[in-house]
Every structure is written in C-alpha cells, then in structure tokens.
Design a protein around this motif. Structure first.
Motif, PDB file in Angstrom:
ATOM      1  N   ASP A 163       0.837  -1.210   0.000  1.00 58.95           N
ATOM      2  CA  ASP A 163       0.000   0.000   0.000  1.00 58.95           C
ATOM      3  C   ASP A 163       0.870   1.258   0.000  1.00 58.95           C
ATOM      4  OD1 ASP A 163      -2.234  -1.595   0.051  1.00 58.95           O
ATOM      5  OD2 ASP A 163      -2.567  -1.399   2.216  1.00 58.95           O
ATOM      6  N   GLU A 164       1.956   1.228   0.785  1.00 56.85           N
ATOM      7  CA  GLU A 164       2.855   2.379   0.848  1.00 56.85           C
ATOM      8  C   GLU A 164       3.542   2.598  -0.505  1.00 56.85           C
ATOM      9  OE1 GLU A 164       5.379   1.287   4.069  1.00 56.85           O
ATOM     10  OE2 GLU A 164       4.041   2.083   5.612  1.00 56.85           O
ATOM     11  N   MET A 165       3.897   1.510  -1.172  1.00 58.47           N
ATOM     12  CA  MET A 165       4.552   1.634  -2.468  1.00 58.47           C
ATOM     13  C   MET A 165       3.568   2.124  -3.532  1.00 58.47           C
ATOM     14  SD  MET A 165       7.377  -1.430  -2.512  1.00 58.47           S
ATOM     15  CE  MET A 165       8.436  -0.531  -3.658  1.00 58.47           C
ATOM     16  N   GLU A 166       2.303   1.739  -3.402  1.00 59.38           N
ATOM     17  CA  GLU A 166       1.285   2.274  -4.312  1.00 59.38           C
ATOM     18  C   GLU A 166       1.161   3.784  -4.129  1.00 59.38           C
ATOM     19  OE1 GLU A 166      -3.486   1.963  -5.384  1.00 59.38           O
ATOM     20  OE2 GLU A 166      -2.612   0.599  -3.902  1.00 59.38           O
ATOM     21  N   SER A 167       1.256   4.247  -2.887  1.00 60.85           N
ATOM     22  CA  SER A 167       1.180   5.684  -2.610  1.00 60.85           C
ATOM     23  C   SER A 167       2.329   6.429  -3.275  1.00 60.85           C
ATOM     24  CB  SER A 167       1.195   5.934  -1.096  1.00 60.85           C
ATOM     25  OG  SER A 167       0.010   5.440  -0.495  1.00 60.85           O
ATOM     26  N   ILE A 168       3.495   5.795  -3.333  1.00 59.37           N
ATOM     27  CA  ILE A 168       4.650   6.414  -3.999  1.00 59.37           C
ATOM     28  C   ILE A 168       4.373   6.558  -5.488  1.00 59.37           C
ATOM     29  CG2 ILE A 168       7.066   6.068  -4.661  1.00 59.37           C
ATOM     30  CD1 ILE A 168       7.435   4.674  -1.930  1.00 59.37           C
ATOM     31  N   TRP A 169       3.925   5.481  -6.101  1.00 62.82           N
ATOM     32  CA  TRP A 169       3.659   5.491  -7.544  1.00 62.82           C
ATOM     33  C   TRP A 169       2.511   6.465  -7.886  1.00 62.82           C
ATOM     34  CZ3 TRP A 169       7.316   2.063  -6.587  1.00 62.82           C
ATOM     35  CH2 TRP A 169       8.098   1.594  -7.637  1.00 62.82           C
ATOM     36  N   CYS A 170       1.626   6.682  -6.939  1.00 66.49           N
ATOM     37  CA  CYS A 170       0.462   7.536  -7.188  1.00 66.49           C
ATOM     38  C   CYS A 170       0.672   8.980  -6.752  1.00 66.49           C
ATOM     39  CB  CYS A 170      -0.761   6.975  -6.463  1.00 66.49           C
ATOM     40  SG  CYS A 170      -1.296   5.358  -7.062  1.00 66.49           S
ATOM     41  N   GLN A 175       9.084  10.597  -7.707  1.00 63.96           N
ATOM     42  CA  GLN A 175      10.505  10.552  -7.367  1.00 63.96           C
ATOM     43  C   GLN A 175      10.759  11.107  -5.972  1.00 63.96           C
ATOM     44  OE1 GLN A 175      13.313  12.090 -10.153  1.00 63.96           O
ATOM     45  NE2 GLN A 175      12.935  10.505 -11.670  1.00 63.96           N
ATOM     46  N   LYS A 176      10.139  12.227  -5.657  1.00 59.40           N
ATOM     47  CA  LYS A 176      10.304  12.794  -4.312  1.00 59.40           C
ATOM     48  C   LYS A 176       9.724  11.855  -3.262  1.00 59.40           C
ATOM     49  CE  LYS A 176       9.464  16.873  -1.437  1.00 59.40           C
ATOM     50  NZ  LYS A 176       9.148  16.024  -0.265  1.00 59.40           N
ATOM     51  N   ALA A 177       8.576  11.251  -3.580  1.00 58.26           N
ATOM     52  CA  ALA A 177       7.959  10.309  -2.648  1.00 58.26           C
ATOM     53  C   ALA A 177       8.876   9.113  -2.414  1.00 58.26           C
ATOM     54  CB  ALA A 177       6.606   9.847  -3.187  1.00 58.26           C
ATOM     55  N   MET A 178       9.523   8.639  -3.470  1.00 57.10           N
ATOM     56  CA  MET A 178      10.462   7.530  -3.331  1.00 57.10           C
ATOM     57  C   MET A 178      11.677   7.972  -2.520  1.00 57.10           C
ATOM     58  SD  MET A 178      11.206   4.347  -3.905  1.00 57.10           S
ATOM     59  CE  MET A 178      10.292   3.679  -5.309  1.00 57.10           C
ATOM     60  N   ASP A 179      12.193   9.166  -2.796  1.00 60.94           N
ATOM     61  CA  ASP A 179      13.328   9.691  -2.029  1.00 60.94           C
ATOM     62  C   ASP A 179      12.976   9.748  -0.547  1.00 60.94           C
ATOM     63  OD1 ASP A 179      14.589  10.020  -4.458  1.00 60.94           O
ATOM     64  OD2 ASP A 179      14.264  12.191  -4.556  1.00 60.94           O
ATOM     65  N   CYS A 192      -4.398   5.075  -6.897  1.00 64.28           N
ATOM     66  CA  CYS A 192      -4.616   5.396  -8.310  1.00 64.28           C
ATOM     67  C   CYS A 192      -4.619   4.068  -9.069  1.00 64.28           C
ATOM     68  CB  CYS A 192      -3.548   6.356  -8.832  1.00 64.28           C
ATOM     69  SG  CYS A 192      -1.871   5.665  -8.827  1.00 64.28           S
ATOM     70  N   ASP A 193      -4.395   4.124 -10.361  1.00 69.30           N
ATOM     71  CA  ASP A 193      -4.421   2.888 -11.133  1.00 69.30           C
ATOM     72  C   ASP A 193      -3.047   2.235 -11.245  1.00 69.30           C
ATOM     73  OD1 ASP A 193      -3.221   4.742 -12.741  1.00 69.30           O
ATOM     74  OD2 ASP A 193      -4.482   4.394 -14.496  1.00 69.30           O
ATOM     75  N   ALA A 194      -2.080   2.682 -10.441  1.00 72.60           N
ATOM     76  CA  ALA A 194      -0.765   2.037 -10.418  1.00 72.60           C
ATOM     77  C   ALA A 194      -0.926   0.598  -9.953  1.00 72.60           C
ATOM     78  CB  ALA A 194       0.175   2.796  -9.491  1.00 72.60           C
ATOM     79  N   ASP A 195      -0.439  -0.340 -10.748  1.00 73.62           N
ATOM     80  CA  ASP A 195      -0.671  -1.761 -10.468  1.00 73.62           C
ATOM     81  C   ASP A 195       0.552  -2.390  -9.813  1.00 73.62           C
ATOM     82  OD1 ASP A 195      -1.663  -4.297 -10.362  1.00 73.62           O
ATOM     83  OD2 ASP A 195      -2.391  -4.326 -12.431  1.00 73.62           O
TER      84      ASP A 195
END
Length: 239
Positions: A163-170, A175-179, A192-195
């Motif tokens: 779920d946290e990784m979906e939030s990054i992709w969405c 990139q900032k979210a991943m950082d 979002c629709d990030a799968d």
C-alpha cells in the motif's frame, strides 16, 4: 524395397508437417496438464539443452519436464563444458526483456544525463540494501546508468508495504515520494491505477526472492546490491 533418394526426400517433406503438428499438439496438451497441475501460467514449452527433456518457461520461473509430463524438475542447469555457464539464467534472459516491455510506462525512472546503460531494479522501500542503492543514485547516474524502479514489496500483495509503495507510484511527484520513503520519511497515503500487484507478480515470474534485484540490458538478472563502479563494470562486460 529400397526407395530412390528423390522419392525418400519427397516422402520426408510430405510427412514433416504431420510430425510437426503432432509435436505441437503434444506440447499443447502438456502445457494444459502443467497449468492444471501446478496452477501457474506456461509461457512456452521447448526442447531443453538436455536431450529428451523439455524446458517450460512459466510465471514462476523455468521448470524441466519429461515429454510425457510424468516427471518435473526445478533447479539451475549449468554447462560444464562452457565454464559453468548458467543455462537456466540464459534461457530466462529473453523472456524477461519481453515481459518488461509492457511495464515501461509504469517504471519510476531516474535517468542519467549521459545515458550509457539502463538497469531495471525491483525494489522494496523497507529493504536496507535498496536504501543503500538509492542513496547512491547520483553516483549511478553520473556513470551513465539510468535506474528504472519496479515495485517488489517483500511482504507480498496485499500488505502494508504494498500500500505504501502504491502511494509512492500515485504521488504527484513519485521521485520525491520515493526519495522520502527510502530515507525513512512517511509518504501521504493515496491510490490510483498504479498496479503494484502486477509489478510484484512480474518479479515472481522472474524468480525474484529478495531485493534489490537488478535486470540488466541483456535480460540477465543480478540478485542483490552492487556498488556503482561494480555495476558499471558488469554492464560494460555485456556490451
């Protein structure tokens, strides 16, 4: 009675399509049996490097199976006459590249300005070595290595990490979210629709069991972290 060579050749050519069709039918039946028995997708079924043994590329890696479908092997095959060449890994390289293509628009990309190499990394935000790799992103990029991320939450899907990784992709700025996530900061929850689930299943089909896992430009896979210079050397050897 011995037939003239020309007649023998004509008969061989006439029966060749029938033999091929029978083989194709046998393979189709065997694929159905494997799918039903194992509950996994069979991408292809071909002759293996060992005569009399078939090679099945599946959604869970490569299996070796007897032509009658009675015996199944899972493991790594090496060529002792070719410097212990990993034949199983070589067989997975091309299918990996083909399977990666549909996911290119889902990748979180850290592009090198002077791009020389492209590496696809299956990553987890809670993985220590994934964080180490990410902290050196500038060093990879400065060497001309573009890093493309796909999500591989080690705890599986569904999970809190997924779920946290979906939030990054969405996120508005992925990139900032991943950082932020890789430095231990929290990321605002969003969907979002990030799968992420599809990305995770792709990693499973590649045989990934841990992170980071790196897929190189020729489709070979390196499990684990490599410092920038070592990764650059590995990439230079395949070009």
């Amino acid at each position: 009675m011995k037939l003239p060579p020309l007649v023998t050749l004509c008969l061989s050519l006439a029966f060749a399509p029938m033999l091929f069709a029978a083989t194709a039918q046998d393979h189709a039946a065997l694929q159905q049996k494997l799918t039903k028995t194992l509950g996994i997708e069979i991408t292809s079924l071909t002759e293996s490097p060992v005569p009399g043994l078939l090679q099945a590329v599946t959604s869970h890696g490569i299996f070796y199976v007897s032509p009658d479908g009675g015996k199944l092997l899972q493991g790594t095959m090496y060529d002792l006459n070719d410097g212990m060449n990993n034949l199983t890994e070589s067989a997975m390289a091309k299918p990996r590249l083909e399977k990666l293509k549909p996911f290119e628009d889902q990748m979180l990309v850290y592009k090198a300005k002077n791009e020389k190499h492209v590496v696809t990394v299956f990553t987890d935000i809670t993985c220590g070595y994934c964080r180490k790799l990410h902290s050196q992103m500038k060093d990879y990029n400065d060497l001309g290595i573009t890093v493309r991320y796909l999500a591989y939450p080690r705890s599986g899907v569904p999970s809190k990490v997924a779920d946290e990784m979906e939030s990054i992709w969405c996120a508005k700025d992925p990139q900032k979210a991943m950082d932020d996530a890789k430095s231990g900061k929290s990321v605002a929850s969003t969907t979002c629709d990030a799968d992420v689930a599809a990305q995770y299943r792709l990693g499973v089909s590649f045989g990934i069991s841990g992170t980071p896992s790196l897929v190189l430009e020729d489709g070979t896979m390196l499990p684990g972290y490599l410092p920038p210079e070592q990764l650059n050397q590995a990439l230079s050897r395949i070009n």
